[in-house]
Design a protein around this motif. Sequence first.
Motif, PDB file in Angstrom:
ATOM      1  N   THR A   1       0.720  -1.071   0.178  1.00 53.18           N
ATOM      2  CA  THR A   1       0.052   0.046   0.007  1.00 53.18           C
ATOM      3  C   THR A   1       0.875   1.245   0.135  1.00 53.18           C
ATOM      4  O   THR A   1       1.845   1.216   0.701  1.00 53.18           O
ATOM      5  CB  THR A   1      -0.806   0.035   1.143  1.00 53.18           C
ATOM      6  N   VAL A   2       0.552   2.268  -0.842  1.00 52.56           N
ATOM      7  CA  VAL A   2       1.213   3.406  -0.903  1.00 52.56           C
ATOM      8  C   VAL A   2       0.213   4.385  -0.268  1.00 52.56           C
ATOM      9  O   VAL A   2      -1.022   4.755  -0.737  1.00 52.56           O
ATOM     10  CB  VAL A   2       1.692   3.687  -2.430  1.00 52.56           C
ATOM     11  N   PRO A   3       0.664   5.329   0.826  1.00 54.68           N
ATOM     12  CA  PRO A   3      -0.447   6.305   1.410  1.00 54.68           C
ATOM     13  C   PRO A   3      -0.464   7.411   0.356  1.00 54.68           C
ATOM     14  O   PRO A   3       0.507   7.505  -0.486  1.00 54.68           O
ATOM     15  CB  PRO A   3       0.218   6.304   2.722  1.00 54.68           C
ATOM     16  N   THR A   4      -1.654   8.135   0.723  1.00 53.33           N
ATOM     17  CA  THR A   4      -1.937   9.261  -0.031  1.00 53.33           C
ATOM     18  C   THR A   4      -1.177  10.320   0.576  1.00 53.33           C
ATOM     19  O   THR A   4      -0.713  10.274   1.893  1.00 53.33           O
ATOM     20  CB  THR A   4      -3.390   9.688  -0.148  1.00 53.33           C
ATOM     21  N   ALA A   5      -0.807  11.511  -0.042  1.00 50.54           N
ATOM     22  CA  ALA A   5      -0.312  12.846   0.557  1.00 50.54           C
ATOM     23  C   ALA A   5      -1.050  13.038   1.805  1.00 50.54           C
ATOM     24  O   ALA A   5      -0.628  13.627   2.672  1.00 50.54           O
ATOM     25  CB  ALA A   5      -0.228  13.752  -0.641  1.00 50.54           C
ATOM     26  N   ASP A   6      -2.421  13.033   1.600  1.00 46.72           N
ATOM     27  CA  ASP A   6      -3.373  13.485   2.841  1.00 46.72           C
ATOM     28  C   ASP A   6      -3.017  12.585   3.928  1.00 46.72           C
ATOM     29  O   ASP A   6      -2.970  13.096   4.971  1.00 46.72           O
ATOM     30  CB  ASP A   6      -4.819  13.459   2.488  1.00 46.72           C
ATOM     31  N   PHE A   7      -2.982  11.252   3.761  1.00 49.09           N
ATOM     32  CA  PHE A   7      -2.526  10.434   4.864  1.00 49.09           C
ATOM     33  C   PHE A   7      -1.724  10.573   5.546  1.00 49.09           C
ATOM     34  O   PHE A   7      -1.240  10.621   6.772  1.00 49.09           O
ATOM     35  CB  PHE A   7      -2.969   8.989   4.581  1.00 49.09           C
ATOM     36  N   MET A   8      -0.539  10.868   4.704  1.00 49.19           N
ATOM     37  CA  MET A   8       0.806  11.364   5.273  1.00 49.19           C
ATOM     38  C   MET A   8       1.007  12.313   6.063  1.00 49.19           C
ATOM     39  O   MET A   8       1.593  12.469   7.034  1.00 49.19           O
ATOM     40  CB  MET A   8       2.078  11.607   4.091  1.00 49.19           C
ATOM     41  N   ASP A   9       0.261  13.294   5.873  1.00 48.02           N
ATOM     42  CA  ASP A   9       0.020  14.727   6.616  1.00 48.02           C
ATOM     43  C   ASP A   9      -0.584  14.113   7.966  1.00 48.02           C
ATOM     44  O   ASP A   9      -0.089  14.624   9.053  1.00 48.02           O
ATOM     45  CB  ASP A   9      -0.729  15.784   6.108  1.00 48.02           C
ATOM     46  N   VAL A  10      -1.528  13.242   8.074  1.00 47.48           N
ATOM     47  CA  VAL A  10      -2.004  12.872   9.193  1.00 47.48           C
ATOM     48  C   VAL A  10      -1.074  11.904   9.971  1.00 47.48           C
ATOM     49  O   VAL A  10      -1.053  12.042  11.205  1.00 47.48           O
ATOM     50  CB  VAL A  10      -3.445  12.025   8.827  1.00 47.48           C
ATOM     51  N   PHE A  11      -0.250  11.111   9.193  1.00 40.06           N
ATOM     52  CA  PHE A  11       0.832  10.304   9.932  1.00 40.06           C
ATOM     53  C   PHE A  11       1.750  11.077  10.587  1.00 40.06           C
ATOM     54  O   PHE A  11       2.215  10.749  11.729  1.00 40.06           O
ATOM     55  CB  PHE A  11       1.248   9.569   8.445  1.00 40.06           C
ATOM     56  N   ASP A  12       2.244  12.210  10.026  1.00 43.63           N
ATOM     57  CA  ASP A  12       3.155  13.263  10.498  1.00 43.63           C
ATOM     58  C   ASP A  12       2.646  13.637  11.892  1.00 43.63           C
ATOM     59  O   ASP A  12       3.252  13.773  12.915  1.00 43.63           O
ATOM     60  CB  ASP A  12       3.525  14.336   9.634  1.00 43.63           C
ATOM     61  N   GLN A  13       1.367  14.141  11.736  1.00 46.53           N
ATOM     62  CA  GLN A  13       0.938  14.668  12.858  1.00 46.53           C
ATOM     63  C   GLN A  13       0.623  13.692  14.077  1.00 46.53           C
ATOM     64  O   GLN A  13       1.026  13.837  15.360  1.00 46.53           O
ATOM     65  CB  GLN A  13      -0.480  15.400  12.529  1.00 46.53           C
TER      66      GLN A  13
END
Length: 698
Positions: free
Chosen positions: A603-615
Amino acid sequence: MFGFRVIECHGCTKLQAEKDTLEAEKTILQNEKKELQQQLLAIQDKLHDLTLAKEASRSAIKTGLFTEQQRYLATFVLQPDSSATQLELLAKMVQNLTRQERQCVVMYDEMDIRKVACYDQQLDQVLGPHRRLQQFLVAGIFSKWQVPVLFQFDSAVTVATLLSLIQGIEAAGAEVVATVSDMGGSNLGVWKALGVSHDGRSWFLNPGDSNRRVWVLADPPHIMKRVRNNLLDHGIRTSQGGLLDKALMEEMVAINGASAEYRVAHKVHLATHVQVKNMARQKVRPAMELLSATVALAIERHLGRREEVRALRVLDSGMDVLNAIHPKDVKPLRRGYSGTTEQESALTALEKEARELRVCPRKDALLPFQKGIILSVSSVRGLLQDLKAKFGEQTYLLTRRLSQDRLEGFFGMVRSGGGSNLNPTPTEVRSRLRLLTLLFAIQRGVRPLSGAGPTAPAPAVPSSGEEADDRDPDWLAQLAPLEQELSQSALDDEMAADLREFAPSQHQPEADDNLEAELAEMEELLRSVPAPAAAPPASGAVTGARDLETGVSARDSAKVYVAGYVSRKRSAEDGAAAASSGAEQDEPMGALWTRLKSLGGLTVPTADFMDVFDQMDAAFSVHHCMEPDGLSRRPGVVRDFEAVLESKFRYATSPQVRRVFARVRTFIELQRLNTKHRARVSSNAQREGRKRRQYVPS
């Protein structure tokens, strides 16, 4: 006359009342005493009856009054250098199998035991002192049955022993088509005596049927350990001039940086994979992880050593074919060897590389591990052709069943059969082998305690390879404690870890399930694999390396990989975590590593989910920032942080995503703490070592 009047004394009345109470309590206690005496007499009578029953049982054993099954169990004896009893059980086990299910491989290897002399009561014989157990095990290649057929003490395998045993197995009804062993000196001598070599024929005639051939193979896990050892100790020059050595592997480990939380090739560590010494080199798992396609990808993307990468991929692809375990495995080359174009190309490339590579300093002669690769490639090809001639062109081989995995697992059961006593004496070894032999017969639905001969009817064994469920409850109950004590789960931790790594789950019905298991392994490894001791990178090594093409750091690539694993747990309504492995327009910069590593399902995460992941990652640091080393020691460490995530990201993530992130992030932090701790311990140990060497009197 004077008159007298009786005056009632309240004090006397009270004393009389207390006296009456005590008399009543005394009566009650006397009655209870009588009851206890009666119970004691009843217990003594029962004990007397049990004593008489025990004496009657002993007498029954002496006079033969026990059942036929019980007499058989008492007289079931395994003796060193004899296979008669085991072959009788083998005949029962294969009686109702089809001819294809009777095809089998003979494997043999040694195990160290405690070198003492001891008395064996059943044999009325003194055994030992012996240092090694030589064990022969026969196992099906189209079915899961296996039987230990012969054991010896301090004896090297000879041609006469091997041929005689194969002849006995054939007489019992099984058909031997292959043998497998490691590349020890005595085993190489047996190959030579049989006329088997890497540049000649890789088979010998079956002593039970001269019209059939027995193919000789080297154990693939043993080959990988020898490749790893030569790479780390001497360096290996590839066929096209590349150099695989310890410095390259240290440089590869260093690309993640000294203290990165997120790491590419996260399974590989300096202490456990590169700086391995002594008994640690016996483990299969680190060797397989070091010589893997993931390590090759890390070297290619961050170090640019293309020739070394090519050689590693040739080795990984060829060993995948020799390690096939399931028709629907996630790796195409490991989906059962059937002679496809891709599989044959991988074997050809592996054989060519094995012939042309050289261990430094350059030598003209091939080393045993090179000969073992060439021999195994030739044998597995010839064996497949023989089996296709017997059973049709649709036949394929699960080549992992042609390795010594099952024998190594058997050794683990022998070691752990005595609880914490992992170094058994000769007598304990013989006793455990006896019980395990009976247990294997039980698990295949055979009634070994019936006292019947080899031709007695035996329950059919399911052709699918699943264990039989219709066991005889009468005699099975007699061995229930044995089955509980010596079950497969009793393998010692080290051997179990090796087998799990070289033999992942055999139940892989769909590609998605494979990916789920593969990704879940990351979480397990972050929790269980010890972190390496920090060490300065090798000369010329890069610290915190970046991808040579995209410029993305190794940490960021690994972070996206972990985020993809977490986002896979999203629910259908979790929009922020929507991700795929196909669309590239809305994905983070570090997604290339995941795409290159994936076989189509990661699975490749979307850029939106990467923002949530970083938070969420930042929230983890804040949550633990007041702790001395950045990780809370209070109970509920995962549960409390999951509650923090719920309060902050309830509408951005699903409960599954929050739960997985909390666990994985905690394990990553544990790994970082272990790295710091081991670095500190290693530094102190080196300092003390220098002091001791400095002050040793000359």
